[in-house]
Scaffold this active site. Structure first.
Site, PDB file in Angstrom:
ATOM      1  N   GLY A  82     -88.815 -10.778  14.020  1.00  0.00           N
ATOM      2  CA  GLY A  82     -88.197 -12.094  13.863  1.00  0.00           C
ATOM      3  C   GLY A  82     -89.006 -13.205  14.496  1.00  0.00           C
ATOM      4  O   GLY A  82     -88.531 -14.326  14.656  1.00  0.00           O
ATOM      5  N   SER A  86     -95.279 -12.417   9.781  1.00  0.00           N
ATOM      6  CA  SER A  86     -95.821 -12.521   8.415  1.00  0.00           C
ATOM      7  C   SER A  86     -96.196 -13.966   8.097  1.00  0.00           C
ATOM      8  O   SER A  86     -97.181 -14.221   7.394  1.00  0.00           O
ATOM      9  CB  SER A  86     -94.843 -11.956   7.382  1.00  0.00           C
ATOM     10  OG  SER A  86     -93.683 -12.742   7.314  1.00  0.00           O
ATOM     11  N   ALA A  88     -97.288 -16.201  10.325  1.00  0.00           N
ATOM     12  CA  ALA A  88     -98.536 -16.480  11.042  1.00  0.00           C
ATOM     13  C   ALA A  88     -99.704 -15.853  10.296  1.00  0.00           C
ATOM     14  O   ALA A  88    -100.776 -16.467  10.152  1.00  0.00           O
ATOM     15  CB  ALA A  88     -98.454 -15.941  12.471  1.00  0.00           C
ATOM     16  N   ASP A 129     -90.379 -20.313   8.171  1.00  0.00           N
ATOM     17  CA  ASP A 129     -91.297 -19.641   9.090  1.00  0.00           C
ATOM     18  C   ASP A 129     -92.728 -20.149   8.934  1.00  0.00           C
ATOM     19  O   ASP A 129     -93.397 -20.494   9.916  1.00  0.00           O
ATOM     20  CB  ASP A 129     -91.286 -18.117   8.865  1.00  0.00           C
ATOM     21  CG  ASP A 129     -89.961 -17.482   9.231  1.00  0.00           C
ATOM     22  OD1 ASP A 129     -89.020 -18.232   9.536  1.00  0.00           O
ATOM     23  OD2 ASP A 129     -89.883 -16.243   9.219  1.00  0.00           O
TER      24      ASP A 129
HETATM   25  C1  MEV Z   1     -86.382 -15.282   9.061  1.00  0.00           C
HETATM   26  O1  MEV Z   1     -87.250 -15.555  10.150  1.00  0.00           O
HETATM   27  C2  MEV Z   1     -85.496 -16.467   8.794  1.00  0.00           C
HETATM   28  C3  MEV Z   1     -84.486 -16.254   7.672  1.00  0.00           C
HETATM   29  O2  MEV Z   1     -83.647 -17.434   7.659  1.00  0.00           O
HETATM   30  C4  MEV Z   1     -85.146 -16.082   6.328  1.00  0.00           C
HETATM   31  C5  MEV Z   1     -85.835 -17.354   5.829  1.00  0.00           C
HETATM   32  O3  MEV Z   1     -85.562 -18.446   6.312  1.00  0.00           O
HETATM   33  O4  MEV Z   1     -86.660 -17.194   4.897  1.00  0.00           O
HETATM   34  C6  MEV Z   1     -83.572 -15.064   7.933  1.00  0.00           C
END
Ligand code: MEV
Length: 283
Positions: A82, A86, A88, A129
Site C-alpha cells: 500500500g 507499482s 513508483a 498513486d
Molecule cells: C491504492 O493505493 C489506492 C486505491 O484507492 C486504489 C486506487 O486509487 O487506484 C485502493
C-alpha cells in the site's frame, strides 16, 4: 548510466472512495524506486531487480524501447504494502525512458503514460498513486482531474507492517462487487477528506478523522484481523489516529504520532512487528 527514480506514497484519507469520484489526500514518502538502463545489443530485458513480478515484463514493454537495454530495478519500498511500489516503478520507468531521448516529460504526460502501466498492477487505478509519485508533493486528488498540490505540515507517522501483501486489483474489484450496499461508507470516506483539509495543522482533529476512516474501511471489507490488531496496538501506544493506508487486505497501517514515534515503535518491536517512523508532507 541512464536512469529514472520516483518515490512511493502514503494515503492519509480517501483510499477506495477515490475510485468512485471522491477526493483523496496523499503524500510522497522518502522511499524510492530507481531504474537504471545499460546499453545492450539485443532485446530489452530485466537484469538485476529487487522487484520480482511477472507483470514487470509487460511494464517494460509499455515503457521502454523493445530493443537495446538491460534494465536494473532497485527499490527501498516494501512491495504490495500500500505504499505505492507499482506507482513508483511506473514513474521511474517512464523517467528512465525519458533519459534515453533527453526529454523531460511534463506531469500530464507522465501521468497519462502511467495509466496503462499502473493498470497492469491495479486493474482500475484512480491515478492517485502515480500522480503523487510523479509530483513528489502532497496532493488532494480527484479522478480525472489535475491533482491539487497542497502544503502539509510535516506530520510524524509510524508505518506498521502486517507482513502480508494486499492484492490491490482484487481489493478494488471486491469493493465494486459490494456496492451499492457500502455506498454510504464510501461517501463518508470522501467526506472525511473534505473535513481534513481544515484541520491539517491539528493532529488531534486529523487523528479522529483517520480513526473514523478505519471504521468505514472495515465496513467496506478491506481491513483484516491483522490490520485491526495493529490498529489497536498503535492506539494503545498513544497514536492519535490509526488506519490502514492503501488498498488494505494486508499491507501497512499508518499511525499519526505527533508525540514522537518511540512508544509505538517499542510496542511494535515487543510484538515482533516490523515498523518504521517517517514524516509525511515532506519528500
Ligand atoms: C491504492 O493505493 C489506492 C486505491 O484507492 C486504489 C486506487 O486509487 O487506484 C485502493
Amino acid at each position: 548510466m541512464l536512469q529514472g527514480s520516483a518515490p512511493g506514497k502514503l494515503i492519509l484519507l480517501g483510499e477506495h472512495a477515490v475510485v468512485y469520484g471522491h477526493r483523496a489526500l496523499a503524500s510522497p514518502v522518502s522511499l524510492n524506486t530507481k531504474v537504471q538502463l545499460e546499453p545492450f545489443a539485443g532485446a530489452t530485458h530485466l537484469g538485476d531487480s529487487s522487484i520480482q513480478d511477472e507483470r514487470l515484463k509487460q511494464a517494460l514493454a509499455l515503457a521502454l524501447p523493445a530493443h537495446g537495454w538491460r534494465v536494473q530495478i532497485q527499490t527501498d519500498l516494501p512491495i504490495g504494502r500500500g505504499m505505492g511500489s507499482s506507482a513508483a516503478l511506473t514513474i521511474a520507468l517512464l523517467r528512465a525512458a525519458d533519459s534515453i531521448t533527453g526529454q523531460r516529460s511534463s506531469f500530464d504526460e507522465l501521468h497519462a503514460r502511467g495509466f496503462p502501466i499502473e493498470a497492469l498492477f491495479h486493474g482500475n487505478p484512480s491515478g492517485l498513486d502515480h500522480a503523487v509519485s510523479a509530483l513528489g508533493s502532497a496532493v488532494v486528488y480527484r479522478k480525472e482531474q489535475p491533482p491539487l498540490p497542497i502544503k502539509m505540515p510535516p506530520h510524524q507517522v509510524v508505518v506498521l507492517d502486517t507482513g502480508h501483501a494486499g492484492d490491490t486489483k482484487k481489493l478494488v474489484a471486491g469493493v465494486a462487487l459490494r456496492r451499492p450496499k457500502i455506498g454510504p461508507s464510501l461517501k463518508r470516506l470522501g467526506e472525511l477528506v473534505e473535513e481534513s483539509l481544515s484541520v491539517l495543522t491539528d493532529p488531534k482533529a486529523l487523528g479522529l478523522l483517520m480513526n473514523e476512516a478505519q471504521t468505514h474501511l472495515e465496513m467496506i471489507g478491506v481491513s483484516t484481523p491483522k490490520i485491526a490488531e495493529l490498529v489497536q496496538l498503535a492506539r494503545g501506544a498513544g497514536a492519535l489516529g490509526v488506519k490502514l493506508s492503501g488498498a488494505g487486505g494486508g499491507g501497512i497501517v499508518l499511525a499519526l504520532t505527533p508525540q514522537g514515534p518511540e512508544q509505538v515503535l517499542a510496542a511494535a518491536a515487543q510484538r515482533g512487528i516490523g515498523a518504521f517512523a517517517c514524516t509525511l508532507g515532506k519528500h
